[in-house]
Write a protein that holds these residues in place. Structure first.
Motif, PDB file in Angstrom:
ATOM      1  N   UNK A  89       0.815  -1.222   0.000  1.00  0.00           N
ATOM      2  CA  UNK A  89       0.000   0.000   0.000  1.00  0.00           C
ATOM      3  C   UNK A  89       0.847   1.270   0.000  1.00  0.00           C
ATOM      4  N   UNK A  90       1.940   1.252   0.743  1.00  0.00           N
ATOM      5  CA  UNK A  90       2.797   2.438   0.795  1.00  0.00           C
ATOM      6  C   UNK A  90       3.393   2.730  -0.585  1.00  0.00           C
ATOM      7  N   UNK A  91       3.843   1.671  -1.265  1.00  0.00           N
ATOM      8  CA  UNK A  91       4.402   1.855  -2.609  1.00  0.00           C
ATOM      9  C   UNK A  91       3.318   2.274  -3.597  1.00  0.00           C
ATOM     10  N   UNK A  92       2.105   1.747  -3.421  1.00  0.00           N
ATOM     11  CA  UNK A  92       1.005   2.143  -4.297  1.00  0.00           C
ATOM     12  C   UNK A  92       0.712   3.632  -4.166  1.00  0.00           C
ATOM     13  N   UNK A  93       0.811   4.155  -2.946  1.00  0.00           N
ATOM     14  CA  UNK A  93       0.523   5.577  -2.746  1.00  0.00           C
ATOM     15  C   UNK A  93       1.570   6.470  -3.404  1.00  0.00           C
ATOM     16  N   UNK A  94       2.762   5.918  -3.689  1.00  0.00           N
ATOM     17  CA  UNK A  94       3.823   6.678  -4.352  1.00  0.00           C
ATOM     18  C   UNK A  94       3.770   6.550  -5.874  1.00  0.00           C
ATOM     19  N   UNK A  95       2.979   5.607  -6.365  1.00  0.00           N
ATOM     20  CA  UNK A  95       2.916   5.366  -7.808  1.00  0.00           C
ATOM     21  C   UNK A  95       2.037   6.412  -8.475  1.00  0.00           C
ATOM     22  N   UNK A  96       2.408   6.771  -9.661  1.00  0.00           N
ATOM     23  CA  UNK A  96       1.626   7.712 -10.450  1.00  0.00           C
ATOM     24  C   UNK A  96       2.205   7.841 -11.843  1.00  0.00           C
ATOM     25  N   UNK A  97       1.378   8.220 -12.787  1.00  0.00           N
ATOM     26  CA  UNK A  97       1.798   8.278 -14.187  1.00  0.00           C
ATOM     27  C   UNK A  97       2.923   9.290 -14.407  1.00  0.00           C
ATOM     28  N   UNK A  98       2.865  10.425 -13.723  1.00  0.00           N
ATOM     29  CA  UNK A  98       3.858  11.477 -13.943  1.00  0.00           C
ATOM     30  C   UNK A  98       5.270  11.062 -13.562  1.00  0.00           C
ATOM     31  N   UNK A  99       5.438  10.407 -12.434  1.00  0.00           N
ATOM     32  CA  UNK A  99       6.756   9.994 -11.975  1.00  0.00           C
ATOM     33  C   UNK A  99       7.287   8.788 -12.735  1.00  0.00           C
ATOM     34  N   UNK A 100       6.399   7.935 -13.213  1.00  0.00           N
ATOM     35  CA  UNK A 100       6.807   6.660 -13.795  1.00  0.00           C
ATOM     36  C   UNK A 100       7.545   6.789 -15.119  1.00  0.00           C
ATOM     37  N   UNK A 106       7.524   2.020  -7.972  1.00  0.00           N
ATOM     38  CA  UNK A 106       7.881   1.409  -6.689  1.00  0.00           C
ATOM     39  C   UNK A 106       7.340  -0.021  -6.573  1.00  0.00           C
ATOM     40  N   UNK A 107       8.225  -0.948  -6.185  1.00  0.00           N
ATOM     41  CA  UNK A 107       7.843  -2.336  -6.003  1.00  0.00           C
ATOM     42  C   UNK A 107       7.929  -3.200  -7.249  1.00  0.00           C
ATOM     43  N   UNK A 108       8.056  -2.600  -8.427  1.00  0.00           N
ATOM     44  CA  UNK A 108       8.083  -3.345  -9.687  1.00  0.00           C
ATOM     45  C   UNK A 108       9.519  -3.405 -10.196  1.00  0.00           C
ATOM     46  N   UNK A 109      10.029  -4.613 -10.469  1.00  0.00           N
ATOM     47  CA  UNK A 109      11.394  -4.714 -11.001  1.00  0.00           C
ATOM     48  C   UNK A 109      11.487  -3.944 -12.326  1.00  0.00           C
ATOM     49  N   UNK A 110      12.449  -3.052 -12.415  1.00  0.00           N
ATOM     50  CA  UNK A 110      12.566  -2.254 -13.636  1.00  0.00           C
ATOM     51  C   UNK A 110      13.200  -3.091 -14.740  1.00  0.00           C
ATOM     52  N   UNK A 126      -9.539   1.453  -4.424  1.00  0.00           N
ATOM     53  CA  UNK A 126      -9.448   1.475  -5.887  1.00  0.00           C
ATOM     54  C   UNK A 126      -8.559   2.606  -6.404  1.00  0.00           C
ATOM     55  N   UNK A 127      -8.450   3.707  -5.677  1.00  0.00           N
ATOM     56  CA  UNK A 127      -7.587   4.802  -6.137  1.00  0.00           C
ATOM     57  C   UNK A 127      -6.119   4.373  -6.160  1.00  0.00           C
ATOM     58  N   UNK A 128      -5.721   3.532  -5.193  1.00  0.00           N
ATOM     59  CA  UNK A 128      -4.335   3.062  -5.169  1.00  0.00           C
ATOM     60  C   UNK A 128      -4.075   2.092  -6.317  1.00  0.00           C
ATOM     61  N   UNK A 129      -5.038   1.218  -6.592  1.00  0.00           N
ATOM     62  CA  UNK A 129      -4.897   0.292  -7.719  1.00  0.00           C
ATOM     63  C   UNK A 129      -4.834   1.078  -9.019  1.00  0.00           C
ATOM     64  N   UNK A 130      -5.665   2.090  -9.154  1.00  0.00           N
ATOM     65  CA  UNK A 130      -5.663   2.940 -10.353  1.00  0.00           C
ATOM     66  C   UNK A 130      -4.312   3.654 -10.492  1.00  0.00           C
TER      67      UNK A 130
END
Length: 153
Positions: A89-100, A106-110, A126-130
């Protein structure tokens, strides 16, 4: 992807059909769809398939289906690999299209990903999954993405 299925109504025969058809080039992942009438036997079916034709190193995911034949979906191909990951959940809250676009999700092997198979927990907002889906779309725009929501039994 290779889809194998058996029309047999008897479990042993269906497993034997699938095991025989699964022989061949090594698979990197298997998804086993088990009809609900055989739900209690999912572990036994998985073990038999891994012992007979898949081998112990092939990750095998079992899913229940309401009805239909026993099915096995195999990912096969030269150089295909499976790389599991978990995003909390913590990594999900840091995820977003702009940073990616510029940074790893975060959490996904690059690296280069041809496809992503995602399992979402129904208890996660659902907002975190989105957020994660938007980040994955931004970071890996050409990767095909398939997913499902996992609910408690």
């Amino acid at each position: 992807w290779q889809v194998l299925e058996s029309p047999k109504q008897e479990l042993e025969g269906a497993v034997a059909d699938i095991a025989a058809a699964a022989a061949g080039p090594p698979a990197s992942l298997g998804i086993l769809a088990v009809p609900s009438r055989w739900a209690a036997e999912t572990s036994v079916v998985s073990q038999k398939l891994q012992a007979s034709s898949l081998g112990p190193d092939v990750p095998l995911l079992g899913v229940l289906q309401d009805d239909g034949p026993l099915r096995l979906l195999l990912a096969r191909g030269a150089g295909a690999t499976v790389q599991p990951f978990f995003v909390n959940k913590e990594e999900l809250s840091q995820a977003g299209a702009g940073l990616a676009k510029e940074n790893p999700v975060p959490g996904v092997p690059d690296g280069r990903h041809a496809s992503l198979l995602l399992f979402s927990d129904s208890k996660v907002p659902s907002t975190l999954t989105r957020n994660l889906l938007e980040a994955l779309d931004s970071r890996y725009p050409t990767a095909s993405k398939v997913g499902l929501v996992v609910r408690p039994a």
